[in-house]
Design an enzyme around this catalytic site. Structure first.
Site, PDB file in Angstrom:
ATOM      1  N   ILE A 218      26.300  59.557  82.240  1.00  0.00           N
ATOM      2  CA  ILE A 218      27.645  59.451  81.682  1.00  0.00           C
ATOM      3  C   ILE A 218      28.116  60.863  81.350  1.00  0.00           C
ATOM      4  CG2 ILE A 218      27.379  57.117  80.770  1.00  0.00           C
ATOM      5  CD1 ILE A 218      26.916  58.321  78.013  1.00  0.00           C
ATOM      6  N   ASP A 219      29.367  60.962  81.027  1.00  0.00           N
ATOM      7  CA  ASP A 219      30.076  62.223  80.826  1.00  0.00           C
ATOM      8  C   ASP A 219      29.287  63.265  80.038  1.00  0.00           C
ATOM      9  OD1 ASP A 219      31.961  64.174  80.468  1.00  0.00           O
ATOM     10  OD2 ASP A 219      33.387  62.918  79.400  1.00  0.00           O
TER      11      ASP A 219
END
Length: 381
Positions: A218-219
């Site tokens: 994820i980011d």
């Protein structure tokens, strides 16, 4: 008196020679680009001006940013820009100029963050990973039809994400990719991994080119929106690529923010509380600014070796926003908190930094370690 005068002249000349040596001594040059937002307005403006100044001061119209930096790091949209500026076209030169990279991101922005239909009753706004994948593959492949990997960069590249499998940050780097194919990933996957914001994308599952290492990403902005500290730490500990670096006094660092907080114009509610989205913005900005403050402290005795370009009061993303970013007066973090407004504009700070880059010459690091590591593009991709 004559002896004293002669001694003074000798020491004066020695001092001038020492100062000249300090000014031109080759330092390891680090470029870091923040995540945040979908277009990277602040970083984009700074990158275009940076490359323009490099060309102006060298007199070389073909000069690129990668020629004068030894490592480039980026998170989120900053990682895409970093990858495009460092990706090897097969001849040891970068695929994109700064202006071309920024123009590509602007033109393909609707494809990078294409909102997909989630059903009539769904209120969640989701973006299409397939659409982003298509754009990233277009950007990060050579004309001969091969998708580039971490090993196929003109200069070392560093990109963070957060791995849900290990519940820890995962940093993609050319150094690790060079040592083992188990840490070599396709560049488009790396950029998608660091951009997979949970509110917009599902976690992105990726594997290395040999299939032995996997990551549920994820980011990277959630943990390393400002990757400058990761880049500095990497250089300090990577003696294979940077054997002459013993401390921050051997570094020259340019950190580009993306002005997410300034551009979002967040405000408190009337009752004095923050909305959930505002809290998220504050956390992301807090991470970036905390890193800036720590590095400001580390470079306090040689402040000109660390330059941070960030928006200061920018209120909108209008057609003249690039000029506004460069015309704003710079900010500098103080050792014990807070910032001070400088007399120099962001453009002038970049110009001063480029003067030092050019004075110390082009980077001496070799280009991509392997010309045969590129992955053929599958049919129909």
């Amino acid at each position: 008196m004559d002896l004293s005068k002669a001694t003074l002249e000798i020491f004066s000349k020695l001092e001038q020679k020492w100062l000249s040596h300090c000014e031109t001594t080759k330092k390891t040059r680090v470029l870091s680009i923040d995540g945040g937002g979908t277009n990277g307005i602040v970083a984009s403006s700074a990158l275009i001006h940076l490359e323009h100044q490099i060309r102006f001061k060298t007199g070389d119209p073909q000069a690129r940013i990668a020629d004068f930096f030894d490592i480039i790091a980026g998170t989120g949209i900053g990682a895409l820009l970093a990858a495009m500026l460092s990706a090897d076209d097969g001849s040891g030169r970068p695929l994109f100029t700064a202006r071309d990279a920024v123009s590509f991101v602007a033109e393909k922005n609707s494809g990078l963050f294409k909102v997909k239909c989630s059903g009539f009753l769904s209120r969640r706004r989701r973006c299409s990973a397939r659409s982003m994948e298509k754009v990233l593959k277009e950007a990060l492949r050579r004309d001969d039809g091969v998708v580039l990997t971490l090993k196929d960069t003109c200069k070392p590249l560093l990109v963070p994400c957060f791995d849900l499998k290990s519940s820890a940050p995962f940093v993609f780097s050319r150094a690790d990719a060079t040592e083992s194919p188990s840490f070599n990933f396709e560049l488009w996957k790396v950029c998608l991994a660091t951009s997979a914001t949970p509110s917009l994308f599902k976690p992105f599952n990726l594997t290395s080119v040999d299939g032995k290492t996997s990551c549920s990403a994820i980011d990277g902005g959630l943990v390393m929106n400002n990757p400058t500290a990761a880049a500095v730490t990497h250089v300090l500990h990577n003696k294979r690529d940077f054997p002459s670096v013993n401390g921050v006094e051997d570094l020259l660092v340019l950190s580009l923010g993306n002005g997410s907080g300034s551009l979002s114009g967040r405000k408190l509610r009337r009752n004095g509380e923050c909305s959930t989205s505002s809290v998220v913005d504050i956390v992301l900005d807090g991470v970036s600014e905390t890193v800036d403050q720590m590095l400001g402290n580390a470079f306090w005795w040689n402040r000109t070796d660390y330059v941070r370009i960030q928006a200061n009061g920018l209120a909108s993303a209008g057609p003249t926003v690039e000029e506004e970013v460069l015309k704003e007066r710079g900010l500098e973090t103080l050792p014990f908190g807070g910032k001070r407004l400088l007399t120099e504009t962001n453009a002038e700070r970049i110009e001063s930094f480029v003067q030092r880059l050019v004075a110390s010459g082009k980077s001496s690091l070799p280009p991509s370690p392997s010309k045969n590591s590129a992955v053929p593009l599958a049919d129909g991709s």
